[in-house]
Design an enzyme around this catalytic site. Structure first.
Site, PDB file in Angstrom:
ATOM      1  N   ASP A  69      64.244  67.206  47.716  1.00 27.58           N
ATOM      2  CA  ASP A  69      63.562  68.463  47.453  1.00 27.58           C
ATOM      3  C   ASP A  69      64.549  69.469  46.855  1.00 27.58           C
ATOM      4  OD1 ASP A  69      61.291  70.243  47.809  1.00 27.58           O
ATOM      5  OD2 ASP A  69      62.582  71.258  49.248  1.00 27.58           O
ATOM      6  N   THR A 102      59.971  72.447  42.796  1.00 30.69           N
ATOM      7  CA  THR A 102      61.232  73.184  42.856  1.00 30.69           C
ATOM      8  C   THR A 102      62.316  72.523  42.001  1.00 30.69           C
ATOM      9  OG1 THR A 102      61.650  72.013  44.902  1.00 30.69           O
ATOM     10  CG2 THR A 102      60.878  74.250  45.083  1.00 30.69           C
ATOM     11  N   THR A 103      62.315  71.197  41.940  1.00 31.32           N
ATOM     12  CA  THR A 103      63.314  70.531  41.117  1.00 31.32           C
ATOM     13  C   THR A 103      63.009  70.816  39.650  1.00 31.32           C
ATOM     14  OG1 THR A 103      63.130  68.758  42.732  1.00 31.32           O
ATOM     15  CG2 THR A 103      64.543  68.350  40.863  1.00 31.32           C
ATOM     16  N   ASP A 400      55.350  70.224  51.184  1.00 32.08           N
ATOM     17  CA  ASP A 400      55.018  70.264  49.760  1.00 32.08           C
ATOM     18  C   ASP A 400      53.571  69.857  49.527  1.00 32.08           C
ATOM     19  OD1 ASP A 400      57.584  70.982  49.355  1.00 32.08           O
ATOM     20  OD2 ASP A 400      58.132  69.337  48.026  1.00 32.08           O
TER      21      ASP A 400
HETATM   22  P1  ADP Z   1      59.594  68.680  42.241  1.00 27.40           P
HETATM   23  O1  ADP Z   1      60.497  69.084  43.350  1.00 27.40           O
HETATM   24  O2  ADP Z   1      59.771  69.542  41.027  1.00 27.40           O
HETATM   25  O3  ADP Z   1      58.174  68.470  42.629  1.00 27.40           O
HETATM   26  P2  ADP Z   1      59.800  65.833  42.038  1.00 27.40           P
HETATM   27  O4  ADP Z   1      61.068  65.098  42.240  1.00 27.40           O
HETATM   28  O5  ADP Z   1      58.716  65.753  43.054  1.00 27.40           O
HETATM   29  O6  ADP Z   1      60.172  67.310  41.727  1.00 27.40           O
HETATM   30  O7  ADP Z   1      59.233  65.312  40.650  1.00 27.40           O
HETATM   31  C1  ADP Z   1      58.097  65.833  40.095  1.00 27.40           C
HETATM   32  C2  ADP Z   1      57.931  65.297  38.692  1.00 27.40           C
HETATM   33  O8  ADP Z   1      57.705  63.904  38.729  1.00 27.40           O
HETATM   34  C3  ADP Z   1      56.727  65.928  38.048  1.00 27.40           C
HETATM   35  O9  ADP Z   1      57.014  66.245  36.723  1.00 27.40           O
HETATM   36  C4  ADP Z   1      55.686  64.831  38.147  1.00 27.40           C
HETATM   37  O10 ADP Z   1      54.753  64.931  37.103  1.00 27.40           O
HETATM   38  C5  ADP Z   1      56.506  63.596  38.032  1.00 27.40           C
HETATM   39  N1  ADP Z   1      55.868  62.424  38.666  1.00 27.40           N
HETATM   40  C6  ADP Z   1      55.526  62.287  39.950  1.00 27.40           C
HETATM   41  N2  ADP Z   1      54.962  61.059  40.179  1.00 27.40           N
HETATM   42  C7  ADP Z   1      54.991  60.406  39.005  1.00 27.40           C
HETATM   43  C8  ADP Z   1      54.571  59.091  38.549  1.00 27.40           C
HETATM   44  N3  ADP Z   1      54.020  58.236  39.389  1.00 27.40           N
HETATM   45  N4  ADP Z   1      54.749  58.778  37.272  1.00 27.40           N
HETATM   46  C9  ADP Z   1      55.321  59.656  36.420  1.00 27.40           C
HETATM   47  N5  ADP Z   1      55.732  60.881  36.762  1.00 27.40           N
HETATM   48  C10 ADP Z   1      55.576  61.265  38.025  1.00 27.40           C
END
Ligand code: ADP
Length: 537
Positions: A69, A102-103, A400
């Site tokens: 996170d 957040t990332t 989240d």
């Molecule tokens: P954050 O803390 O910003 O939510 P994450 O590490 O959860 O960061 O990553 C979120 C990103 O990953 C988003 O851009 C989301 O669209 C993408 N994402 C999540 N699941 C998938 C998936 N199965 N395939 C492709 N992209 C994904």
């Protein structure tokens, strides 16, 4: 600094206080700020997406956190630099407002800063860069509105909500159990939501965790969970139609607050004292019993004598319940917190359908469930996990997901993830750049390039070639006029994020772009950094 001569003609130098401070001015200041912020953003880039890496952070007292996170990573990192601290605040404000993404917001801000540096090197004035970024941001927000879709759900059918909550958890340690956890989160939100006012009080959802078992054993409790056990092994372990006496006074004889001395110099006096003490306990327990209570929760401890009497009276008693829990139980059961034994009355008791002690697996651990509370809205998500680290990360992921579902109830519009919406925005911004004359055009184009950082990072983290993937996706989106095409991180064989069920809320995406642009504009405006001596070196 000035050179002065004393009365013997010897030279000496007077240094003014101001000059001993470190100071960087103009473009150098902007450059050094950007470098600091960018370094921090790069750390997070590898954590983005379902195949993103986790970070292990060790605090000064040896506590270890493993997390994916963004907000948590930055919070736990000991950041010294003031501008880098702004990045930490950026992630925090995304977390406070939206709770997710957040990332992404930090990666985007880092990419924008990188582009700003290129523009500065080309000799473009920071104000022009800011103006260009502002315009591009507007275009993005419009584009996101255009490509957003409304999802439908109600209390009985909420498939799309599950998918949205699962997307949030897909990158976290918990992803194997994301479906089960997503459903738990949605049920929790539904039970506290006020659909008419679109209002959800997340304070009513408590997330509790206890080490042991696996994540699969996590449950939603329709009430409150106390990490305590019943104070006497032979007390009843379950009480239906509970009337709960919530006490903040200890089961102990009163102690005078002033200094006192008691001389006991004969057996009679000792017996009298013991009798008087027993009388106190008897009176206290009797008052509880007379009020009709069958469960006692006490913020303090019980004397053995009191514990025995409570047991003899068939009461289920729990001691050392924390202050926060006491308040929560009072709120959920419509009970009143009772500070003195003389104030116990039937009206002040809290009501719950059932209070029971539950043992967990093969360990000797117990917890107390207070279910079907009178104010039935409070619920608890009770998480299990093999280690403290796993439980903590599960708590963060559930937070989240809860925020994601809450946002969708407030605003039902979603955009597709996997970098697809960023690519759509990037294409729209590039197109817009062609229509702008003047220097801002360069800034707008660079904004489009910065948006590409998200799909690039997703591709890189999944082991794909970022340039190839990005090129192919841009071409495919334009050719097919389909803004749902994104990075196939999991190798499922389709680029369509609708088919992959990768959903993100429109609110979150808009907030990410707005916050990142604001931060970059702010950093670009700082052209003078004055710090204490040696602080900036
Ligand atoms: P954050 O803390 O910003 O939510 P994450 O590490 O959860 O960061 O990553 C979120 C990103 O990953 C988003 O851009 C989301 O669209 C993408 N994402 C999540 N699941 C998938 C998936 N199965 N395939 C492709 N992209 C994904």
């Amino acid at each position: 600094m000035s050179l002065i001569f004393d009365e013997y003609g010897r030279p000496y130098i007077i240094l003014q206080e101001q000059e001993r401070k470190t100071r960087i001015k103009g473009l150098d200041a902007i450059r050094s700020n950007i470098t600091a912020a960018r370094t921090l953003a790069r750390t997070l880039t590898t954590s983005l997406g379902p195949k993103g890496m986790d970070k292990m952070l060790q605090s000064q007292d040896g506590d270890v956190t493993v997390t994916n996170d963004g907000a948590t990573i930055l919070k736990e990192m000991d950041v010294e630099n003031q501008v880098a601290k702004l990045m930490v605040e950026l992630a925090q404000s995304q977390d406070d407002e939206i709770g997710d993404g957040t990332t992404g917001v930090v990666v985007l801000a880092g990419a924008l800063l990188e582009q700003a540096l290129i523009l500065l090197d080309r000799g473009i004035h920071p104000t022009k860069i800011s103006e260009g970024f502002d315009k591009a941001c507007e275009v993005c927000l419009d584009k996101l509105e255009q490509i957003s879709q409304k999802i439908e759900f109600n209390e009985n059918s909420y498939d799309d909500l599950v998918k949205a909550a699962m997307t949030t958890m897909s990158s976290k340690v918990v992803n194997r159990y994301s479906q089960q956890l997503a459903e738990i989160c949605i049920k929790a939100i539904f039970s506290v939501a006020d659909f008419e006012r679109k209002d959800i009080n997340l304070d009513l959802i408590k997330v509790e965790g206890k080490v042991g078992g696996t994540l699969e054993d996590s449950v939603l409790v329709n009430g409150i969970v106390l990490d305590k056990d019943v104070s006497h092994p032979q007390m009843p372990k379950a009480v239906d139609n509970a009337k709960i006496c919530i006490l903040t006074c200890p089961f102990e004889p009163p102690k005078p607050k002033t200094k006192h001395k008691l001389d006991i110099d004969s057996v009679e006096k000792y017996r009298d004292l013991q009798k008087a003490e027993q009388e106190y306990f008897r009176d206290m327990v009797q008052r509880v019993k007379d009020s009709g209570a069958n469960v006692v929760l006490c913020q303090w401890g019980f004397d053995d004598e009191a514990n025995h009497l409570l047991y003899q009276n068939g009461l289920l008693a729990v001691r050392w319940v924390g202050g926060v829990e006491i308040e929560l139980v009072a709120m959920a059961t419509h009970g009143r917190i009772i500070p003195r034994f003389s104030e116990i009355s039937e009206k002040k008791l809290g009501r719950a359908g059932k209070v029971r002690e539950v043992s967990l697996g093969t360990t000797h651990d117990h917890v107390i469930f207070i279910e079907d509370c009178a104010n039935s809205k409070a619920v608890t998500i009770f998480l299990r996990g093999g280690s403290k680290m796993a439980v903590d990360e599960a708590k963060r992921s559930v937070h989240d997901a809860l925020c994601q579902v809450r946002n969708l109830i407030r605003d039902q519009r979603i955009v597709y993830g996997g970098g697809s919406s960023e690519i759509a925005c990037s294409l729209a911004v590039s197109e817009f750049a062609d229509k702008v004359s003047g220097v801002e055009q360069y800034a707008i184009r660079c904004f489009a390039d910065a948006l590409d950082a998200i799909p690039s990072a997703l591709a890189d983290n999944s082991g794909l070639s970022s340039l190839e993937t990005l090129g192919a996706l841009k071409a495919a989106q334009t050719k097919q006029n389909n803004s749902r095409l994104g990075v196939d991180c999991l190798g499922l064989g389709t680029l369509d994020m609708k088919e992959q069920n990768v959903y993100e809320t429109l609110l979150s995406k808009k907030q990410q772009i707005q916050l990142a642009t604001q931060l970059v504009k702010m950093i670009l405006k700082i052209d003078d950094v004055i710090g204490p001596t040696d602080a900036l070196t």
